[in-house]
Motif scaffolding. Structure first.
Motif, PDB file in Angstrom:
ATOM      1  N   LEU A   1       0.827  -1.201   0.000  1.00  0.00           N
ATOM      2  CA  LEU A   1       0.000   0.000   0.000  1.00  0.00           C
ATOM      3  C   LEU A   1       0.864   1.256   0.000  1.00  0.00           C
ATOM      4  O   LEU A   1       0.564   2.231  -0.711  1.00  0.00           O
ATOM      5  CB  LEU A   1      -0.939  -0.007   1.204  1.00  0.00           C
ATOM      6  CG  LEU A   1      -2.106  -1.007   1.150  1.00  0.00           C
ATOM      7  CD1 LEU A   1      -2.895  -0.961   2.449  1.00  0.00           C
ATOM      8  CD2 LEU A   1      -3.019  -0.717  -0.029  1.00  0.00           C
ATOM      9  N   CYS A   2       1.937   1.246   0.789  1.00  0.00           N
ATOM     10  CA  CYS A   2       2.834   2.409   0.816  1.00  0.00           C
ATOM     11  C   CYS A   2       3.457   2.648  -0.560  1.00  0.00           C
ATOM     12  O   CYS A   2       3.580   3.793  -1.009  1.00  0.00           O
ATOM     13  CB  CYS A   2       3.929   2.197   1.858  1.00  0.00           C
ATOM     14  SG  CYS A   2       3.327   2.239   3.570  1.00  0.00           S
ATOM     15  N   PHE A   3       3.843   1.574  -1.244  1.00  0.00           N
ATOM     16  CA  PHE A   3       4.428   1.718  -2.580  1.00  0.00           C
ATOM     17  C   PHE A   3       3.414   2.286  -3.563  1.00  0.00           C
ATOM     18  O   PHE A   3       3.741   3.157  -4.377  1.00  0.00           O
ATOM     19  CB  PHE A   3       4.931   0.359  -3.067  1.00  0.00           C
ATOM     20  CG  PHE A   3       5.433   0.371  -4.481  1.00  0.00           C
ATOM     21  CD1 PHE A   3       6.668   0.926  -4.798  1.00  0.00           C
ATOM     22  CD2 PHE A   3       4.654  -0.169  -5.501  1.00  0.00           C
ATOM     23  CE1 PHE A   3       7.116   0.942  -6.105  1.00  0.00           C
ATOM     24  CE2 PHE A   3       5.103  -0.150  -6.811  1.00  0.00           C
ATOM     25  CZ  PHE A   3       6.348   0.409  -7.112  1.00  0.00           C
ATOM     26  N   LEU A   4       2.180   1.818  -3.487  1.00  0.00           N
ATOM     27  CA  LEU A   4       1.143   2.319  -4.392  1.00  0.00           C
ATOM     28  C   LEU A   4       0.853   3.796  -4.134  1.00  0.00           C
ATOM     29  O   LEU A   4       0.666   4.579  -5.073  1.00  0.00           O
ATOM     30  CB  LEU A   4      -0.134   1.488  -4.236  1.00  0.00           C
ATOM     31  CG  LEU A   4      -0.039   0.031  -4.723  1.00  0.00           C
ATOM     32  CD1 LEU A   4      -1.347  -0.698  -4.443  1.00  0.00           C
ATOM     33  CD2 LEU A   4       0.283  -0.027  -6.204  1.00  0.00           C
ATOM     34  N   TYR A   5       0.790   4.201  -2.852  1.00  0.00           N
ATOM     35  CA  TYR A   5       0.569   5.609  -2.525  1.00  0.00           C
ATOM     36  C   TYR A   5       1.714   6.480  -3.060  1.00  0.00           C
ATOM     37  O   TYR A   5       1.497   7.574  -3.586  1.00  0.00           O
ATOM     38  CB  TYR A   5       0.427   5.785  -1.016  1.00  0.00           C
ATOM     39  CG  TYR A   5      -0.861   5.278  -0.461  1.00  0.00           C
ATOM     40  CD1 TYR A   5      -2.063   5.371  -1.183  1.00  0.00           C
ATOM     41  CD2 TYR A   5      -0.915   4.688   0.799  1.00  0.00           C
ATOM     42  CE1 TYR A   5      -3.242   4.894  -0.674  1.00  0.00           C
ATOM     43  CE2 TYR A   5      -2.102   4.204   1.316  1.00  0.00           C
ATOM     44  CZ  TYR A   5      -3.265   4.315   0.578  1.00  0.00           C
ATOM     45  OH  TYR A   5      -4.442   3.841   1.092  1.00  0.00           O
ATOM     46  N   PHE A   6       2.949   5.992  -2.908  1.00  0.00           N
ATOM     47  CA  PHE A   6       4.104   6.746  -3.393  1.00  0.00           C
ATOM     48  C   PHE A   6       4.060   6.889  -4.906  1.00  0.00           C
ATOM     49  O   PHE A   6       4.338   7.966  -5.462  1.00  0.00           O
ATOM     50  CB  PHE A   6       5.393   6.040  -2.961  1.00  0.00           C
ATOM     51  CG  PHE A   6       6.642   6.711  -3.425  1.00  0.00           C
ATOM     52  CD1 PHE A   6       7.077   7.900  -2.853  1.00  0.00           C
ATOM     53  CD2 PHE A   6       7.393   6.152  -4.451  1.00  0.00           C
ATOM     54  CE1 PHE A   6       8.230   8.528  -3.296  1.00  0.00           C
ATOM     55  CE2 PHE A   6       8.553   6.767  -4.894  1.00  0.00           C
ATOM     56  CZ  PHE A   6       8.966   7.959  -4.306  1.00  0.00           C
ATOM     57  N   LEU A   7       3.696   5.809  -5.609  1.00  0.00           N
ATOM     58  CA  LEU A   7       3.590   5.853  -7.064  1.00  0.00           C
ATOM     59  C   LEU A   7       2.505   6.825  -7.513  1.00  0.00           C
ATOM     60  O   LEU A   7       2.690   7.601  -8.460  1.00  0.00           O
ATOM     61  CB  LEU A   7       3.300   4.453  -7.601  1.00  0.00           C
ATOM     62  CG  LEU A   7       3.267   4.286  -9.125  1.00  0.00           C
ATOM     63  CD1 LEU A   7       4.623   4.640  -9.720  1.00  0.00           C
ATOM     64  CD2 LEU A   7       2.885   2.871  -9.495  1.00  0.00           C
ATOM     65  N   LEU A   8       1.376   6.827  -6.815  1.00  0.00           N
ATOM     66  CA  LEU A   8       0.298   7.759  -7.144  1.00  0.00           C
ATOM     67  C   LEU A   8       0.734   9.201  -6.931  1.00  0.00           C
ATOM     68  O   LEU A   8       0.403  10.088  -7.724  1.00  0.00           O
ATOM     69  CB  LEU A   8      -0.926   7.439  -6.286  1.00  0.00           C
ATOM     70  CG  LEU A   8      -2.154   8.336  -6.478  1.00  0.00           C
ATOM     71  CD1 LEU A   8      -2.649   8.262  -7.918  1.00  0.00           C
ATOM     72  CD2 LEU A   8      -3.259   7.945  -5.514  1.00  0.00           C
ATOM     73  N   LEU A   9       1.507   9.437  -5.867  1.00  0.00           N
ATOM     74  CA  LEU A   9       1.999  10.790  -5.603  1.00  0.00           C
ATOM     75  C   LEU A   9       2.913  11.267  -6.721  1.00  0.00           C
ATOM     76  O   LEU A   9       2.835  12.430  -7.154  1.00  0.00           O
ATOM     77  CB  LEU A   9       2.747  10.813  -4.263  1.00  0.00           C
ATOM     78  CG  LEU A   9       3.317  12.161  -3.816  1.00  0.00           C
ATOM     79  CD1 LEU A   9       2.202  13.179  -3.643  1.00  0.00           C
ATOM     80  CD2 LEU A   9       4.110  12.005  -2.520  1.00  0.00           C
ATOM     81  N   LEU A  10       3.788  10.397  -7.215  1.00  0.00           N
ATOM     82  CA  LEU A  10       4.668  10.775  -8.319  1.00  0.00           C
ATOM     83  C   LEU A  10       3.876  11.122  -9.567  1.00  0.00           C
ATOM     84  O   LEU A  10       4.203  12.079 -10.285  1.00  0.00           O
ATOM     85  CB  LEU A  10       5.645   9.624  -8.616  1.00  0.00           C
ATOM     86  CG  LEU A  10       6.712   9.340  -7.552  1.00  0.00           C
ATOM     87  CD1 LEU A  10       7.576   8.172  -7.991  1.00  0.00           C
ATOM     88  CD2 LEU A  10       7.572  10.562  -7.293  1.00  0.00           C
TER      89      LEU A  10
END
Length: 223
Positions: A140-149
């Motif tokens: 989930l943290c990786f997906l949130y970071f990718l969405l932020l980028l």
């Protein structure tokens, strides 16, 4: 991954596996029966404390309360009856679990109990739940970071492509302020902007008869 699977061999003929409550006869392994979770914990507790008189309060704590559950005397009596019937089906008498009036219960010492520990492979489904939850949290943290980028990239691209507002367009009034020069010699073209202003001011101050013929007209600034 390797784990320890503990078995109890009761009276050399009956196998009992507390991990899943399986109980079967040594000659009929394919005919396993499965106890409920509470019944399995209760039988394992009796086996580990066989020969001891165990009070109801101790049983309540060991089988239910330590797991966040509650029980009653009536419920305990029902589980004791169920265990007696199950053991009787495997050829053991009802005397295996004895009732001590006003005290508790006693698991018979007349039976031989053997403890066997075997290593077995633990499948992915048997891995600790906390490990699976940790993997989910990292994903989930990786997906949130990718969405932020992605959002930052969209914002930057929009900022670059946004046209200048009307306030930055050249003033229409400035277009009306024109100074037309004709036949300017090469020397005046080399003058800096500030020198040109001084030159124009100097020409305006001269008398009419001295006005250079090269300057034809200058349109006034309407601002």
């Amino acid at each position: 991954m390797q784990g320890i699977n503990m078995h109890f061999i009761i009276d050399k003929e009956i196998y009992f596996r507390p991990a899943d409550g399986a109980i079967w006869n040594i000659d009929a392994e394919n005919e396993k029966r499965y106890l409920t979770l509470a019944s399995s914990r209760l039988l394992a507790f009796f086996i580990e404390h066989r020969g001891e008189i165990i009070s109801r309060e101790v049983i309540f704590h060991a089988v239910w309360e330590r797991y966040g559950l509650h029980s009653s005397n009536n419920t305990l009596n029902q589980y004791i009856s169920l265990l007696r019937r199950t053991l009787a089906d495997f050829g053991l008498g009802a005397h295996v679990i004895k009732t001590i009036p006003k005290t508790g219960f006693l698991f018979s010492t007349e039976l031989t109990i053997t403890t066997v520990q075997q290593k077995h492979s633990v499948t992915n489904s048997e891995q600790p739940r906390t490990t699976r939850q940790r993997y989910k949290a990292l994903l989930l943290c990786f997906l949130y970071f990718l969405l932020l980028l992605v959002l930052i990239g969209l914002w930057k691209s929009r900022s670059v492509s946004t046209p200048l507002s009307d306030s930055w367009q050249p003033s229409q009034e400035a277009e009306k302020c024109n100074i037309a020069l004709s036949e300017v010699d090469d020397g005046s073209r080399l003058l800096a902007s500030s020198n040109k202003v001084k030159y124009m001011t100097l020409v305006d101050d001269l008398p009419v008869e001295h006005e250079p013929a090269r300057i034809k007209h200058a349109s006034p600034c309407t601002a």
